[in-house]
Design a protein around this motif. Structure first.
Motif: not given
Length: 293
Positions: A39-53, A97-105
Motif C-alpha cells: 500500500r505504498m503506491s505513492y512512493i513511485g509518484h514521490g520519488l519520480a518528483h524528486s528526480v526532476l529536482g 515531505i521529503v520528495t516534495t522538498a527535493i522537487f521544490a529545490a
C-alpha cells in the motif's frame, strides 16, 4: 500486419527504445506487486518528483541527467526510511515531505539559474531520446533487481505481508525496508527516459492492480504483472511511433485500457457466479422437498 510490426525497427532509435521499454516494463511490473501489496503506491509518484529536482540541480553544476537523478532519488529513499522509522510517521507522510522538498529545490534552481532542461521530455518521456546509456542503465538496474529478488525473495515477501511478524521471526526488517526503497529509487531513475517523471507512478501500480484482479497467488501475481509491464511498454512504444505522442502517456494509457477491460471482465464474471449461486440456493429447497415426497 507483419510490416506494421517490423517497419519501425528500420530506425535505430526505435530498436533502442523497444529494448529499453521491455526492460523498464518488466522492472516496473515486478516492482508494482510489492508496491501495491505494501500500500505504498505513492512512493513511485514521490520519488519520480524528486528526480526532476535532482536533474535540475545536477544540470546547474554541469552534469547530465543521471548523476542528479540518482543522487536525488537515493537521498529521498534514505530520508524516507529514516523519517518513517525514527519519528513514527507513516510512509505516505514521509514520502510527501521529503520528495516534495527535493522537487521544490529543483524548481527553485530552474527559476534562479540559467539552466536549460527539456522539461517535456523529463516529464512525459521521449522515445527519440533513448540512448545506449539508457539501455545500459536499465540493464544494470534490471540485473541488480533480479539478483536482489533471487537472493532475498523470502524476506521481501515476508516483510511485505506482515512486517511485525517478520521481525519476530528474526528478519532484519529495517535492512529490508532500506533495500526496497533503494531498489524502487533505482527503477524510478531507469524509467525516467521512457516513461517520464509524471507517469512512473502509474507504471508501478497498474500491472499489479491488474494481476490482483486475476489471481491472489503472490507468485502468479509477480509473473503476470511482469508480463503486463512488458506488453504495455511494447504496445505503448508502437502507439508512440505511429500516433506521434510521447512514449510515457502512450504506455500508461494502454495499461489503463487493459486494466479497464480486465476489471470489467472480472466484474461480469463475479456477477455471473453470484447469479448462479442464487439460482442454486433457490433450487435446493425444491430438491429437498421432492426427495421427501
Amino acid at each position: 500486419m507483419i510490416d506494421w510490426l517490423v517497419d519501425p525497427f528500420a530506425y535505430a532509435f526505435f530498436a533502442r527504445a523497444m529494448l529499453a521499454g521491455v526492460l523498464i516494463g518488466a522492472l516496473c511490473g515486478a516492482l508494482s506487486v510489492f508496491v501495491v501489496l505494501r500500500r505504498m503506491s505513492y512512493i513511485g509518484h514521490g520519488l519520480a518528483h524528486s528526480v526532476l529536482g535532482g536533474v535540475a540541480v545536477g544540470m546547474a553544476f554541469g552534469y547530465r541527467l543521471y548523476p542528479g537523478a540518482i543522487a536525488a532519488t537515493l537521498l529521498s529513499a534514505l530520508l524516507i526510511d529514516r523519517v518513517t522509522r525514527r519519528r513514527g510517521l507513516h510512509a505516505d507522510a514521509a514520502i510527501g515531505i521529503v520528495t516534495t522538498a527535493i522537487f521544490a529545490a529543483g524548481v527553485a534552481t530552474l527559476s534562479v539559474l540559467p539552466v536549460r532542461v527539456n522539461v517535456e521530455a523529463v516529464l512525459f518521456g521521449n522515445i527519440l531520446g533513448v540512448t545506449r546509456i539508457d539501455i545500459l542503465v536499465a540493464t544494470a538496474v534490471g540485473a541488480v533487481f533480479a539478483g536482489a529478488l533471487f537472493a532475498f525473495y523470502k524476506p521481501l515477501v515476508f516483510v511485505t505481508f506482515d512486517r511485525e511478524v517478520a521481525a519476530v521471526h528474526g528478519v532484519r526488517t529495517g535492512a529490508v525496508e532500506v533495500a526496497f526503497n533503494l531498489l524502487t529509487a533505482a527503477v524510478v531513475v531507469a524509467s525516467v527516459r521512457v516513461l517520464g517523471v509524471l507517469l512512473i507512478a502509474a507504471a508501478v501500480v497498474i500491472p499489479a492492480a491488474l494481476a490482483r484482479l486475476v489471481s491472489h497467488s503472490f507468485g502468479r501475481m509477480l509473473a503476470l504483472a511482469t508480463a503486463v509491464g512488458v506488453v504495455t511498454s511494447s504496445a505503448g512504444l508502437y502507439a508512440s511511433y505511429y500516433v506521434n505522442v510521447p512514449s510515457g502517456p502512450a504506455i500508461v494509457l494502454i495499461g489503463a485500457l487493459l486494466f479497464t477491460v480486465v476489471f470489467a471482465g472480472s466484474a461480469l464474471s463475479a456477477r455471473r457466479r453470484l447469479q448462479r449461486a442464487r439460482h442454486a440456493s433457490r433450487l435446493a429447497p425444491v430438491a429437498r422437498h421432492d426427495g421427501a415426497v
